[in-house]
Scaffold this active site. Sequence first.
Site, PDB file in Angstrom:
ATOM      1  N   TYR A  17     -10.193 -63.571 -31.801  1.00 32.76           N
ATOM      2  CA  TYR A  17     -11.281 -63.168 -30.908  1.00 32.76           C
ATOM      3  C   TYR A  17     -11.911 -64.352 -30.167  1.00 32.76           C
ATOM      4  CZ  TYR A  17     -11.208 -58.809 -33.558  1.00 32.76           C
ATOM      5  OH  TYR A  17     -10.827 -57.641 -34.147  1.00 32.76           O
ATOM      6  N   HIS A  22     -15.810 -60.628 -25.112  1.00 30.11           N
ATOM      7  CA  HIS A  22     -16.852 -60.136 -26.029  1.00 30.11           C
ATOM      8  C   HIS A  22     -17.479 -61.264 -26.853  1.00 30.11           C
ATOM      9  CE1 HIS A  22     -18.827 -56.511 -27.076  1.00 30.11           C
ATOM     10  NE2 HIS A  22     -18.172 -56.204 -28.165  1.00 30.11           N
ATOM     11  N   PHE A  69     -18.857 -59.414 -37.740  1.00 29.06           N
ATOM     12  CA  PHE A  69     -18.228 -58.734 -36.622  1.00 29.06           C
ATOM     13  C   PHE A  69     -19.313 -58.072 -35.782  1.00 29.06           C
ATOM     14  CE2 PHE A  69     -14.618 -59.407 -39.322  1.00 29.06           C
ATOM     15  CZ  PHE A  69     -13.627 -59.779 -38.423  1.00 29.06           C
ATOM     16  N   ASN A  71     -20.061 -55.197 -34.424  1.00 28.66           N
ATOM     17  CA  ASN A  71     -20.706 -53.912 -34.694  1.00 28.66           C
ATOM     18  C   ASN A  71     -21.698 -53.950 -35.846  1.00 28.66           C
ATOM     19  OD1 ASN A  71     -18.960 -53.175 -32.692  1.00 28.66           O
ATOM     20  ND2 ASN A  71     -17.804 -51.715 -33.917  1.00 28.66           N
ATOM     21  N   ASN A 118     -22.261 -52.650 -28.575  1.00 25.11           N
ATOM     22  CA  ASN A 118     -22.317 -52.289 -29.997  1.00 25.11           C
ATOM     23  C   ASN A 118     -23.062 -53.311 -30.855  1.00 25.11           C
ATOM     24  OD1 ASN A 118     -21.035 -49.838 -29.662  1.00 25.11           O
ATOM     25  ND2 ASN A 118     -19.002 -50.708 -29.981  1.00 25.11           N
TER      26      ASN A 118
END
Length: 182
Positions: A17, A22, A69, A71, A118
């Site tokens: 990631y 993001h 993470f 969320n 999120n």
Amino acid sequence: MKPTLVVIGLGNPGKSYERTRHNAGFLAIDALSEAFGVGEWDEKQKFQASVQEARIVTVPVLLVKPATFMNNSGDAIRKIVDFYKLDPAEQILVLCDDIDLPLGELRFRKKGGPGTHNGLRSIEPIYGETYPRLRIGLGTRPPEFDLAAWVLSVPTDDEKKELEAAFMKVPEVVKEYVLGKH
């Protein structure tokens, strides 16, 4: 050190990631670390986050990258806020990406809704909408892309240049916020 301000960059941990759209919050925190960081990053299990002490002029600041993470970002933020007994409306600043802003645009707000984000949605049930945030524009996703797939993809070289220019502005924007507030 008890921080006067905790600055949290939202993103996803892990190599896969690292450079995705993001993770703009993590990349913005890296710019703050370069400008104001003191010492090394430290993985704190009790916070579910990596943290680094920083100093903006004379103000003690804690830089944070949640390891929960995107969320579940609110879980790590709650642990830090509770541990240091902070007022989220005054003592946290959240840095995150925003698909509704033009690429590379920075927008500071003292409060606001989570929109489709999120990470911000995970904070809202805990602290509502009254905490400061600095959003980093990703621009509009191309219509042929699924939203989740697009934000989790790596920007093009041209997009990277725009985002890097935005990240270079983050230390000054945060410094202005800190000095105007404290």
